[in-house]
Design a protein around this motif. Structure first.
Motif, PDB file in Angstrom:
ATOM      1  N   ALA A 120       0.837  -1.202   0.000  1.00  0.00           N
ATOM      2  CA  ALA A 120       0.000   0.000   0.000  1.00  0.00           C
ATOM      3  C   ALA A 120       0.873   1.253   0.000  1.00  0.00           C
ATOM      4  O   ALA A 120       0.573   2.233  -0.686  1.00  0.00           O
ATOM      5  N   ILE A 121       1.977   1.195   0.746  1.00  0.00           N
ATOM      6  CA  ILE A 121       2.856   2.367   0.819  1.00  0.00           C
ATOM      7  C   ILE A 121       3.505   2.640  -0.533  1.00  0.00           C
ATOM      8  O   ILE A 121       3.626   3.774  -0.971  1.00  0.00           O
ATOM      9  N   LEU A 122       3.907   1.572  -1.210  1.00  0.00           N
ATOM     10  CA  LEU A 122       4.479   1.752  -2.549  1.00  0.00           C
ATOM     11  C   LEU A 122       3.400   2.204  -3.517  1.00  0.00           C
ATOM     12  O   LEU A 122       3.613   3.091  -4.350  1.00  0.00           O
ATOM     13  N   GLY A 123       2.250   1.542  -3.393  1.00  0.00           N
ATOM     14  CA  GLY A 123       1.205   1.786  -4.379  1.00  0.00           C
ATOM     15  C   GLY A 123       0.661   3.196  -4.334  1.00  0.00           C
ATOM     16  O   GLY A 123       0.461   3.821  -5.369  1.00  0.00           O
ATOM     17  N   TYR A 124       0.470   3.720  -3.133  1.00  0.00           N
ATOM     18  CA  TYR A 124      -0.268   4.970  -3.036  1.00  0.00           C
ATOM     19  C   TYR A 124       0.309   6.107  -3.870  1.00  0.00           C
ATOM     20  O   TYR A 124      -0.398   6.691  -4.681  1.00  0.00           O
ATOM     21  N   PRO A 125       1.608   6.415  -3.714  1.00  0.00           N
ATOM     22  CA  PRO A 125       2.104   7.551  -4.524  1.00  0.00           C
ATOM     23  C   PRO A 125       2.198   7.252  -6.016  1.00  0.00           C
ATOM     24  O   PRO A 125       2.365   8.169  -6.807  1.00  0.00           O
ATOM     25  N   THR A 126       2.114   5.986  -6.398  1.00  0.00           N
ATOM     26  CA  THR A 126       2.348   5.677  -7.809  1.00  0.00           C
ATOM     27  C   THR A 126       1.057   5.517  -8.605  1.00  0.00           C
ATOM     28  O   THR A 126       1.102   5.273  -9.799  1.00  0.00           O
ATOM     29  N   LEU A 127      -0.079   5.663  -7.923  1.00  0.00           N
ATOM     30  CA  LEU A 127      -1.343   5.323  -8.583  1.00  0.00           C
ATOM     31  C   LEU A 127      -1.580   6.105  -9.861  1.00  0.00           C
ATOM     32  O   LEU A 127      -2.146   5.602 -10.816  1.00  0.00           O
TER      33      LEU A 127
END
Ligand SMILES: Nc1ncnc2c1ncn2[C@@H]1O[C@H](COP(=O)(O)OP(=O)(O)OP(=O)(O)O)[C@@H](O)[C@H]1O
Ligand SMILES: [Mg+2]
Lengths: 651, 299
Positions: free
Chosen positions: A122-129
């Motif tokens: 989730a931490i990786l995903g959030y800024p990359t959405l």
């Protein structure tokens, strides 16, 4: 970007399937089949294998779990992840620290490791959405490197030396060391125990991955991979699904990592480099992106292959790399490609009688509408009655650089009518649709749908409010079967939760069946049922447009926006289209239509709005529009010949 | 203030190398949307070609300017040819198919180059001869070597040449057209295959140019230098907005400075974390990179 050519249907071991035993076998649920096969594998290898190859097999099983996880992210959701080893590392270190520093049992560390890596996802995903896929590649790569560097520089994690003395998994009251020495040495070794555990974990990872792939979530992921904008516009919450893909992918990586830690006895940062990420990526592409059997095969090939090359240790990587390139050149779709077409998609469902179908859809549609209206009113919003404005647009403007694509456009669409927008190329018609559906954010203006403002809502929420649409340049999900395309259109109506999809609960299965049935009805409605199992790319232009209409209708919208549905159709097909459009209206669905075919527009429309250079130049009944001097001068007059030709042919 | 100036000077020097490699990524990416993972290793190929010329073929006996000229020219031709060969053999057949397949092929090509270098030049660290004198001058407390000045100036000149090439020549215009729309470019009569080849030639030339410069500057070289170099350069290209030439230059300089400041003020151990942290932060705020343009999706 061009998609790979359609993959031929493959029925593996078809003859086996037709035997008595084969028939019983195919009727068992997937989890049971996997567990049975796993049991066989768990027993066979210790009995026959020697320790060296068992060790290799355990490694392959671990990599297969990793592959299953990356396959969710990159294979299904189409998000390129070049730093997947980070999850592997986080899972391994979490488990190792818990086991070594806190003396936890291995099996208890699993859920913790999986949760932690899910959070990391989730931490990786959030800024990359919101990043485009190529940017994603570098950010994920960076995430992988940052994780590795952080571990190397963290004293608590043992720094560059890592963590050693990670205990062997134990079941309370039993360890392999307890076995009588003769048995342990001769027959069931520690490697064999690892093999049994790895097969068990792999089976679980495989079952969950399979369940996800065959749920609405898997369908949403593939739709997102094929065409993110179209998916969002037909009601798939793409950002949420991307995040979910990262979380799920992370969890699988955590599982593999925890197992790796206990298996390898000592871990250090060098096991989690970019090379590891690349190996997992190669594994899934080699096997066949998005294909579960492909992941298993890919794991075996990428782990066993280098082992076989051991004799030429020095040139091992070179040979491997050349083989990889050759493989991509001659079989870019992988060894066992994923198949999305289906010979009989509706096999085993109840039949709808063609003549009763229309009545049935109508009834369902009205029931659903009544329910929603009640809820809508209960929440204090005004419900538009038939003949009242359902869509109110005021002062809508949109600008691209210096081009005023839409300039202060105002109009109302009445519930139950067919409202057409016409105008020369570049007049701003499509841009109006994009602003209404949330695909673009307009510069200014009000958009009120069914008593509530929808301006600024994300597209999937606009779709959920009951605004369906088709696209001028057809945007079906190309590598998906026709029936699946329509099922994606129902995404917003699903009520089951992710855990239900993971476990494939009876409730979730029932909902899938209903969705399938519904998709079939809409395909019948537009006359496309016979093509349901084909890939979208295999259809003619006109048929693709009809499938798009079915997809737009599948969620029972209040209003559909059709963008040039007749483009590229011959006169017969246009005639059929007119029937479909009037039938949509007869359901009680309001239609807003863009088309260049004047005779068609004049025939079906209740009212027409004419745009030119982004401005409304006329609005009224077809007869008024035909007589309007500005329209004749500015638009109708220009392509007289074409219009006559079409009019004559269509009559 | 003293060390700050020194760090800035060092950072700009290294940054200009990164910028050159980043341009190779950006040019190829702009045209075929491929992250050419082989670019970093191609740089190493150029680095080793230059090294073997200088140490084994005795061109050092020639006057220094001639020796240097040859030590750049021949490796540049070598990597340009290599890059085109890779394009024709490995990427070309896949161009119309899956992008992921080409990406994997590029990873494969990167591994192949790396291992061929290892095979030919050995796995050990090699050293460039110190052909350029290391003395220099001071700016206040900071020291600038003539080498730094020359290398920095050379890379700026190369970048300028490249920029003028894409902006001013017909081929450059064709490249920019291709970056927007392949089919439309083809319809306008542009020989798409030829333009792609030219992009790979340019990518190859840049690789060796930066490779030899890096060798002269850092002295020590090894067959696996390509990974980290490629990673930094690629990060630079993305930071600036991939596909955008001034963006790649600015990105390279920024990465070089970040690296130098981190090593100076924090610890070189954390370079990667700082570099990527900044990258992610920038992309969160500007998803298209610093100089990339936001292209609205047409429906
Ligand atoms: N994403 C975009 N970026 C820049 N300009 C755009 C974009 N979308 C549309 N335009 C411009 O806005 C204007 C209106 O375009 P739009 O597609 O809405 O026209 P249209 O009426 O649908 O035309 P057609 O009949 O050809 O489909 C055109 O000048 C077009 O070039
Ligand atoms: Mg249009």
């Amino acid at each position: 970007m061009q998609a790979a050519p359609p993959v031929r249907e493959r029925v593996a071991f078809g003859w086996l399937r037709d035997t008595r035993l084969g028939q019983v076998w195919t009727r068992l649920p997937f989890w049971l089949r996997t567990m049975l096969l796993g049991l066989v594998a768990a027993l066979v290898l210790p009995a026959y294998g020697d320790d060296y190859w068992t060790r290799v097999a355990v490694g392959a099983a671990g990599f297969a779990i990793l592959g299953l996880g990356l396959n969710i992210v990159a294979g299904y959701a189409g998000l390129l992840d070049l730093g997947y080893a980070a999850f592997f590392a986080i899972g391994a270190y979490t488990a190792a620290i818990l086991m070594v520093n806190f003396h936890w049992n291995f099996f208890l560390t699993l859920p913790v490791a999986v949760t932690v890596t899910g959070l990391a996802g989730a931490i990786l995903g959030y800024p990359t959405l919101r990043l485009r896929s190529d940017y994603l590649a570098i950010v994920t790569l960076g995430f992988g490197e940052m994780t590795r560097v952080a571990i190397t520089n963290c004293d608590y994690c043992g720094g560059p030396n890592g963590i050693i003395n990670i205990p062997f998994p134990s079941v309370p009251g039993f360890t392999v060391d307890d076995l009588p020495a003769t048995v342990a040495q001769g027959f069931f070794t520690q490697q064999d125990a690892f093999w049994v555990i790895s097969i068990f974990l792999l089976a679980i990872a495989l079952i969950f991955a399979y369940h996800l792939a065959h749920s609405r979530i898997g369908r949403g992921w593939v739709a997102l991979r094929e065409d993110e904008f179209a998916a969002e516009a037909v009601g798939v919450p793409t950002l949420r699904l991307k995040l979910l893909a990262y979380v799920m992918g992370g969890m699988w990586g955590g599982l593999a990592g925890a197992f790796f830690a206990t298996r390898i006895y000592a871990i250090d940062p060098t096991s989690f480099t970019f090379a590891t990420s690349v190996q997992v990526l190669i594994l899934i592409v080699l096997g066949g992106l998005g294909s579960l059997p492909g992941v298993l095969i890919g794991a075996v090939v990428t782990v066993v292959g280098p082992e076989l090359l051991r004799p030429v240790a020095d040139q091992r990587i070179l040979i491997y790399a050349i083989a990889l390139i050759l493989m991509m050149l001659f079989r870019p779709q992988g060894i066992w490609p994923a198949v999305r077409r289906k010979p009989k998609p509706f096999y085993g469902l109840e039949e709808d009688e063609p003549d009763k179908l229309a009545a049935r859809i109508l009834r369902e549609h009205q029931e659903q509408e009544a329910r929603e209206d009640k809820k809508h009113e209960g929440a204090g919003h005004k419900v538009a009655a038939v003949g009242e404005p359902i869509l109110v647009v005021e002062g809508l403007s949109q600008q691209f650089g210096g081009v005023k694509a839409v300039d202060n456009v105002s109009f109302e669409v009445l519930r139950g009518e067919i409202f057409s927008i016409i105008g020369p190329n570049g007049a701003g018609k499509t841009t109006v649709f994009n602003c209404l559906t949330g695909v673009q954010r307009p510069r200014s203006g009000k958009v009120v749908f069914n008593g509530r403002s929808i301006r600024g809502l994300p597209a999937h929420q606009v779709a959920a409010r009951g605004l369906g649409r088709t696209f001028q340049g057809i945007r079906l999900f190309r590598q998906m079967a026709v029936f699946e395309n329509v099922m994606v259109g129902i995404y917003g109506k699903h009520r089951t939760m992710t855990w239900q999809a993971l476990l494939h609960t009876p409730g979730e299965r029932a909902e899938e069946q209903r969705t399938l049935q519904e998709a079939r009805r809409w395909l019948q409605f537009v006359g496309m049922e016979s093509a349901s199992g084909k890939l979208a790319t295999e259809l003619s232009y006109a048929d693709q447009r009809r499938v798009e209409i079915a997809r737009a209708l599948a969620s029972h919208p209040r209003l559909v926006l059709l963008d040039e549905p007749a483009a590229g159709m011959n006169p017969t097909e246009k005639q059929e289209l007119v029937t479909v459009i009037t039938r949509i209206r007869d359901l009680g669905v309001t239609v807003v239509l863009i088309d260049h075919d004047m005779s068609l527009v004049m025939r079906v429309s209740d009212r027409i709005m004419v745009l030119d250079l982004g401005r409304v130049i006329a609005l009224g009944k077809p007869a008024q529009i035909r007589e309007n001097p500005r329209v004749i001068e500015g638009y109708l007059g220009r392509d007289d010949d074409e219009e006559d030709a079409i009019g004559a042919a269509g009559a | 203030m003293g060390p700050f100036l020194q760090y800035t000077i060092n950072g700009l020097t290294v940054g200009s190398f990164y910028a050159l490699v980043a341009l190779g990524y950006t040019i190829v990416y702009g045209i075929i949307r491929l992250i050419n993972f082989a670019q970093g290793d191609l740089t190493v190929v150029g680095m080793f070609l230059g090294w073997s010329l200088l140490t084994q073929f005795g061109i050092r006996l020639l006057p220094l300017p001639v020796a240097l000229f040859l030590a750049f020219l021949i490796p540049m031709l070598g990597t340009a040819v290599t890059n085109v060969v890779i394009l024709q053999l490995a990427y070309k057949p896949l161009l119309k198919r899956s992008l992921l397949a080409i990406l994997i092929t590029a990873l494969g090509a990167s591994l192949v180059l790396q291992n061929v270098v290892r095979l030919i030049f050995g796995p050990q660290i090699q050293a460039y001869p110190d052909i350029v004198p290391l003395n220099g001058f001071g700016i206040g407390p900071a020291h600038v070597s003539y080498l730094q000045v020359v290398l920095f100036a050379a890379s700026i000149l190369l970048m300028l040449a490249l920029y003028l090439f894409t902006q001013g020549t017909p081929v450059g215009t064709a490249m920019r057209a291709l970056a927007v729309d392949h089919d439309a470019a083809r319809l306008m009569g542009i020989n798409v295959d030829r333009v792609i080849q030219i992009a790979f030639v340019v990518g190859g030339l840049l690789a060796a140019a930066s490779g030899v410069m890096l060798g002269i500057y850092y002295i020590q070289i090894q067959f696996n230098n390509g990974f980290l170099l490629g990673l930094r350069a690629f990060t630079a290209a993305v930071l600036g907005g991939i596909g955008n030439i001034p963006g790649a230059m600015a990105g390279g300089m920024i990465i070089g400075l970040l690296e130098s400041y981190t090593a100076g003020y924090i610890s070189s151990k954390w370079q990667d974390v700082v570099v990527f942290g900044v990258l992610i932060l920038v992309l969160v705020i500007r998803p298209m990179g610093l100089f990339g343009e936001r292209v609205a999706e047409r429906m």
